[in-house]
Design a protein around this motif. Sequence first.
Motif, PDB file in Angstrom:
ATOM      1  N   SER A  42      31.117  27.717 -26.831  1.00 20.52           N
ATOM      2  CA  SER A  42      31.744  26.706 -25.381  1.00 20.52           C
ATOM      3  C   SER A  42      32.133  25.612 -25.519  1.00 20.52           C
ATOM      4  N   ARG A  43      33.669  24.813 -25.829  1.00 23.14           N
ATOM      5  CA  ARG A  43      33.753  23.022 -26.121  1.00 23.14           C
ATOM      6  C   ARG A  43      33.358  22.119 -25.045  1.00 23.14           C
ATOM      7  N   PHE A  44      32.822  22.985 -23.598  1.00 21.41           N
ATOM      8  CA  PHE A  44      32.322  21.791 -22.502  1.00 21.41           C
ATOM      9  C   PHE A  44      30.835  21.627 -22.955  1.00 21.41           C
ATOM     10  N   LYS A  45      30.256  22.453 -23.733  1.00 21.23           N
ATOM     11  CA  LYS A  45      28.726  21.638 -24.389  1.00 21.23           C
ATOM     12  C   LYS A  45      28.821  21.278 -25.313  1.00 21.23           C
ATOM     13  N   ASP A  46      27.920  19.951 -25.868  1.00 27.25           N
ATOM     14  CA  ASP A  46      27.737  19.800 -26.289  1.00 27.25           C
ATOM     15  C   ASP A  46      26.215  20.187 -27.571  1.00 27.25           C
ATOM     16  N   SER A  47      27.517  20.528 -28.857  1.00 28.56           N
ATOM     17  CA  SER A  47      26.424  21.866 -30.226  1.00 28.56           C
ATOM     18  C   SER A  47      25.261  20.818 -30.533  1.00 28.56           C
ATOM     19  N   ASN A  48      25.975  19.686 -30.679  1.00 29.74           N
ATOM     20  CA  ASN A  48      24.770  18.715 -31.814  1.00 29.74           C
ATOM     21  C   ASN A  48      23.818  18.262 -30.578  1.00 29.74           C
ATOM     22  N   LEU A  49      24.288  18.270 -29.081  1.00 29.96           N
ATOM     23  CA  LEU A  49      22.385  18.355 -28.463  1.00 29.96           C
ATOM     24  C   LEU A  49      21.842  19.324 -28.670  1.00 29.96           C
TER      25      LEU A  49
ATOM     26  N   PRO B 245       6.238  27.058 -34.317  1.00 34.07           N
ATOM     27  CA  PRO B 245       6.501  27.876 -36.118  1.00 34.07           C
ATOM     28  C   PRO B 245       6.461  28.951 -36.009  1.00 34.07           C
ATOM     29  N   ALA B 246       6.312  29.850 -34.296  1.00 35.26           N
ATOM     30  CA  ALA B 246       6.325  30.858 -35.015  1.00 35.26           C
ATOM     31  C   ALA B 246       7.459  32.025 -34.617  1.00 35.26           C
ATOM     32  N   ILE B 247       8.476  30.908 -35.126  1.00 34.67           N
ATOM     33  CA  ILE B 247      10.181  32.101 -34.283  1.00 34.67           C
ATOM     34  C   ILE B 247      10.514  31.252 -34.973  1.00 34.67           C
ATOM     35  N   LYS B 248      11.686  31.482 -35.607  1.00 35.42           N
ATOM     36  CA  LYS B 248      12.699  30.464 -36.419  1.00 35.42           C
ATOM     37  C   LYS B 248      14.005  30.700 -35.287  1.00 35.42           C
ATOM     38  N   TYR B 249      14.446  28.968 -35.394  1.00 37.34           N
ATOM     39  CA  TYR B 249      16.014  29.075 -34.481  1.00 37.34           C
ATOM     40  C   TYR B 249      16.416  29.308 -35.456  1.00 37.34           C
ATOM     41  N   LEU B 250      18.223  30.169 -35.623  1.00 31.35           N
ATOM     42  CA  LEU B 250      18.694  29.740 -35.948  1.00 31.35           C
ATOM     43  C   LEU B 250      20.116  28.817 -35.869  1.00 31.35           C
ATOM     44  N   PHE B 251      20.170  27.845 -36.414  1.00 33.09           N
ATOM     45  CA  PHE B 251      20.793  26.737 -36.234  1.00 33.09           C
ATOM     46  C   PHE B 251      22.943  26.973 -35.633  1.00 33.09           C
ATOM     47  N   SER B 252      23.425  26.411 -35.688  1.00 32.21           N
ATOM     48  CA  SER B 252      24.925  27.395 -34.605  1.00 32.21           C
ATOM     49  C   SER B 252      25.863  26.271 -34.983  1.00 32.21           C
ATOM     50  N   ASP B 253      27.582  26.716 -34.944  1.00 33.05           N
ATOM     51  CA  ASP B 253      27.889  25.863 -33.807  1.00 33.05           C
ATOM     52  C   ASP B 253      28.999  27.600 -33.837  1.00 33.05           C
ATOM     53  N   PHE B 254      29.300  27.896 -32.296  1.00 35.92           N
ATOM     54  CA  PHE B 254      30.046  29.512 -32.671  1.00 35.92           C
ATOM     55  C   PHE B 254      31.239  28.246 -32.587  1.00 35.92           C
ATOM     56  N   LYS B 255      31.654  27.184 -32.195  1.00 34.76           N
ATOM     57  CA  LYS B 255      33.338  27.037 -32.398  1.00 34.76           C
ATOM     58  C   LYS B 255      33.732  27.364 -33.954  1.00 34.76           C
ATOM     59  N   LYS B 256      32.962  26.289 -34.617  1.00 33.73           N
ATOM     60  CA  LYS B 256      34.011  26.361 -36.325  1.00 33.73           C
ATOM     61  C   LYS B 256      33.933  27.920 -36.621  1.00 33.73           C
ATOM     62  N   GLY B 257      34.484  27.348 -37.623  1.00 34.60           N
ATOM     63  CA  GLY B 257      34.979  28.616 -38.350  1.00 34.60           C
ATOM     64  C   GLY B 257      35.635  29.963 -38.195  1.00 34.60           C
ATOM     65  N   GLY B 258      36.430  29.024 -37.203  1.00 34.80           N
ATOM     66  CA  GLY B 258      37.437  29.896 -36.526  1.00 34.80           C
ATOM     67  C   GLY B 258      36.629  30.515 -35.685  1.00 34.80           C
TER      68      GLY B 258
END
Length: 201
Positions: free
Chosen positions: A138-145, A158-171
Motif C-alpha cells: 500500500s502506498r499509504f503504509k510506511d514500508s520502512n516502518l 528466531p524460530a521463524i524467518k521474516y521475509l522482508f519486502s516492499d511490494f510497491k517496488k520492482g513494478g
Amino acid sequence: MKPFNAHDNYLKTVAELKTKPSLLLHVCCGICAMYPLLELSKYFKLTLFFSNSNIFPVKEYRLRLNALKEYLDLKGYEIELVVDDYAYNTFKRDLSKYPLEKEQGKRCAICYHKRLARTFQYGVINHFDYLTTTLTVSRFKDSNLVNQIARDLQNKTPAIKYLFSDFKKGGGFETANALRKEVAIYSQTYCGCEYSLKKHL
C-alpha cells in the motif's frame, strides 16, 4: 553504510531458495493481497492469515474479509485462509492513546506491531518457515516502518524467518493496479481503524 533495502533483500532471499518453503502471509484485505499472492506463490507454499482487529466497524471487517474470499475464488487460488479472532475493543485500548495522531504516526506503528506480533505468534506455533505481510504494497503504509517493526520482532523470535519486502517496488505497484482493474471486488476508502474512518467522514 548502505541503507537497508527491503526489496533487494527480498530478491536475494527468493533467488537463494532451493525448495518451496512454507510462508504465513498476513493479509489486510483483498485488494492489497492481489500482487503479493501472485508474486509469493512462485516461491512459497502459502497460508493466508487474516488478523485485523484494527478494522472498525465490524461491518467493514466483514466486507474486507469477504472481498478476500471472493478474490481467492475468482482466481482459483487453493490456499488455506486462517481467520483470526476479531477483538476490536481489546485492540483499540492501545490505539486510543493517540486519537489525533496523523496517518503513519505512533498509532499506526502500534497497529502494525500488534498485527505482526500476532502473525509471528501464530507462525511459530504452527511451525512455518517464513512469514511476511501485504502491508508493504500500500502506498499509504510506511514500508520502512513495517519492516523495522518486523526486524525487531524477528530478533526476539528466531524460530521463524521474516521475509522482508516492499511490494510497491520492482513494478509491484503498477502490477497491483492492473490486477485491481481485472475484478470488481470491494475496495475500502480508509485505512481501517475508527480514527482513520472519522477523518474520511
